[in-house]
Scaffold this active site. Structure first.
Site, short mmCIF file in Angstrom:
data_model
loop_
_atom_site.label_atom_id
_atom_site.label_comp_id
_atom_site.label_asym_id
_atom_site.label_seq_id
_atom_site.Cartn_x
_atom_site.Cartn_y
_atom_site.Cartn_z
N GLY A 17 0.43 -1.49 0.30
CA GLY A 17 -0.27 -0.26 -0.10
C GLY A 17 1.15 1.53 0.12
N PRO A 64 4.90 -4.89 -0.79
CA PRO A 64 4.81 -3.61 -2.10
C PRO A 64 4.94 -4.10 -2.96
CG PRO A 64 6.81 -4.29 -0.89
CD PRO A 64 6.53 -5.58 -0.10
N GLY A 65 4.32 -3.01 -3.98
CA GLY A 65 4.06 -3.06 -5.46
C GLY A 65 4.34 -2.11 -5.77
N ARG A 125 -5.25 3.45 -15.87
CA ARG A 125 -5.31 4.22 -14.50
C ARG A 125 -5.77 5.61 -14.64
NH1 ARG A 125 -2.07 5.45 -11.24
NH2 ARG A 125 -3.31 4.76 -9.05
N CYS A 167 -12.95 4.63 -28.84
CA CYS A 167 -14.07 5.07 -28.69
C CYS A 167 -15.05 5.19 -27.23
CB CYS A 167 -15.30 4.10 -30.08
SG CYS A 167 -13.57 3.69 -31.61
N GLU A 168 -14.48 5.84 -26.59
CA GLU A 168 -15.16 6.34 -25.12
C GLU A 168 -14.67 7.67 -24.95
OE1 GLU A 168 -15.75 3.82 -22.21
OE2 GLU A 168 -15.01 1.64 -23.13
N1 LLP Z 1 -1.48 -7.13 -1.01
C1 LLP Z 1 -2.61 -7.23 -1.09
C2 LLP Z 1 -3.07 -7.84 -0.42
C3 LLP Z 1 -2.96 -6.26 -1.74
O1 LLP Z 1 -4.64 -6.56 -2.33
C4 LLP Z 1 -2.42 -5.05 -3.03
C5 LLP Z 1 -2.90 -4.71 -3.99
C6 LLP Z 1 -1.39 -5.17 -2.61
C7 LLP Z 1 -0.59 -5.73 -1.64
C8 LLP Z 1 0.55 -4.21 -3.23
O2 LLP Z 1 -0.18 -2.79 -3.07
P1 LLP Z 1 0.43 -1.58 -3.54
O3 LLP Z 1 1.69 -1.85 -2.72
O4 LLP Z 1 0.89 -1.15 -4.90
O5 LLP Z 1 -0.12 -0.45 -3.34
N2 LLP Z 1 -4.89 -0.96 -9.50
C9 LLP Z 1 -4.64 -0.11 -8.25
C10 LLP Z 1 -3.72 -0.21 -7.38
C11 LLP Z 1 -4.97 -2.05 -6.76
C12 LLP Z 1 -4.22 -2.13 -5.38
C13 LLP Z 1 -4.93 -3.94 -5.05
N3 LLP Z 1 -3.95 -4.23 -4.27
C14 LLP Z 1 -4.13 1.37 -8.85
O6 LLP Z 1 -3.96 1.50 -10.02
O7 LLP Z 1 -4.05 1.87 -8.19
#
Ligand code: LLP
Length: 406
Positions: free
Chosen positions: A235, A271-272, A309, A340-341
């Site tokens: 997150g 983390p992502g 996004r 087309c949106e």
């Molecule tokens: N762990 C779980 C259980 C999750 O559901 C997620 C993301 C993460 C870790 C990684 O979260 P991060 O560190 O990347 O914030 N598509 C959206 C974000 C969706 C996130 C879903 N879950 C966007 O483009 O902002």
């Protein structure tokens, strides 16, 4: 980002982007390996004293080359489907460094994860636990699980990516969690190893994280279970523009240190975005410049199918020219895609560097939830992914051929 200008030309890690464009058709995702490595190492360093298992969240970017490079740097993986699990394994992430999350894992997916003996399957309902128990019994094994709890904390981020409030579909409510812990002995083929939590994405202040830690401490005490792992999820937000707040990870690390010392457990992070978000850019070509009333539409060859996004969340990603000009377009310009949106729009500017049909632009900070959210909408092929590593240009996913879709 690893982008900078040298005599008006945009470079990534000192390589002119126009050089990458020769031989690769636009649009394509372009990543910097060095930036990915630095981000991962920085994250690790912040939490050095906590010594966590860092499981890169594969949903943010599931390119096998990238997962594998992160694996070499010491990352595990957080996966949410059989496909992501297979990719992580293919990238040589060891099963004991993989956590499997998700609110609706199917029997087929669970069976696969059980057989592969992943570190944890984080369950989100008692039904899921019952199913894992049944499948494990059939296979004559005991499966390690984590229980995802819903802490009832508002992460103060966009509502579409908030996951820790009481009305959200994720995790078990505290009362259900405690009931489950009390009754869990009847499930002989699962072993509770962890409590897990994830309150949302693009979080920019540590307040909600602090509330979550306090909640976890109390809840763990009431459960009477000593968990081997506490999975604190992901997150961590990143700045998308100069105005954006930067999350104070240093201070969060201190809070986690104190938390860990009280519990004597191993910490997991997922983390992502923080690892991959600012490492990627989407390179696109201007197809047409369309003057319409007082405004210019800059129609580019990337659409919402390539990068979703802005259409989905109204997210703002700065767009910069690959060749800077001294001239400016002194009118309102709007960068739009070919689809087309009306939601197929990227960003508006009051004025912009002079660009023309055939010019190249870079949409910035698209490393996370960029390629993974892309689709074949309008039967458009998926964009290529290219990485710069040690000065070399490497294609890590070829552009899809239309014939492959058909
Ligand atoms: N762990 C779980 C259980 C999750 O559901 C997620 C993301 C993460 C870790 C990684 O979260 P991060 O560190 O990347 O914030 N598509 C959206 C974000 C969706 C996130 C879903 N879950 C966007 O483009 O902002």
């Amino acid at each position: 980002m690893s982008l900078n200008y040298k005599s008006q030309n945009l470079l990534i890690n000192n390589i002119p982007i126009k050089k990458v464009v020769r031989g690769n058709s636009t649009p394509f995702y372009l990543y910097s390996y060095e930036k990915i490595r630095n981000n991962f190492n920085n994250f690790s360093n912040y939490f050095k004293k906590v010594d966590p298992l860092i499981c890169f969240s594969v949903k943010s970017n599931s390119n096998i080359f990238i997962i594998s490079e992160l694996g070499k740097l010491g990352s595990g993986a957080d996966v949410v489907s059989k496909g992501e699990l297979m990719k992580a394994l293919k990238a040589k992430i060891k099963p004991h460094r993989i956590v499997f999350s998700g609110v609706g894992k199917t029997e087929e997916e669970l069976l696969h994860a059980i057989k592969k003996k992943v570190l944890l399957i984080n369950i989100e309902s008692e039904s899921e636990a019952i199913l894992i128990n049944k499948l494990s019994k059939k296979l004559n094994c005991i499966t390690n699980i984590g229980i995802r709890i819903n802490p009832g904390v508002d992460a103060k981020t966009m509502s579409k990516i908030t996951t820790g409030k009481l009305d959200s579909k994720f995790g078990l409510l505290k009362s259900d969690f405690l009931k489950f812990c009390k009754n869990s002995k009847k499930y002989k083929n699962i072993k509770i190893k962890a409590i897990s939590v994830h309150i949302g994405s693009q979080i920019t202040s540590i307040g909600p994280y602090k509330k979550t830690l306090d909640f976890l401490l109390k809840t763990i005490k009431s459960s009477g279970i000593s968990f081997e792992f506490v999975d604190l999820g992901g997150g961590f937000g990143i700045p998308y523009s100069k105005k954006d707040k930067i999350i104070d990870i240093k201070n969060y690390a201190k809070l986690v240190e104190t938390f860990k010392n009280k519990l004597n457990c191993k910490i997991i992070f997922e983390p992502g975005r923080f690892i991959i978000g600012n490492t990627g850019t989407l390179i696109s070509k201007v197809v047409f410049v369309k003057k319409s009333g007082k405004k210019y539409f800059i129609i580019i060859d990337a659409g919402m199918n390539d990068f979703m996004r802005p259409a989905l969340y109204n997210a703002k990603h700065e767009i910069i020219p690959v060749l800077k000009s001294k001239k400016r377009i002194n009118r309102n310009v709007e960068f739009v895609g070919p689809i087309c949106e009306s939601s197929d729009t990227f960003l508006k500017y009051k004025n912009f560097t002079y660009i023309n049909e055939g010019s190249l632009v870079a949409i910035t900070n698209v490393g996370a939830y960029g390629s993974t959210l892309s689709s074949n909408y309008n039967t458009r092929p998926l964009a290529a992914e290219i990485i710069i590593k040690k000065g070399q240009i490497k294609v890590i996913r070829k552009r899809q051929k239309i014939s492959e879709i058909i």
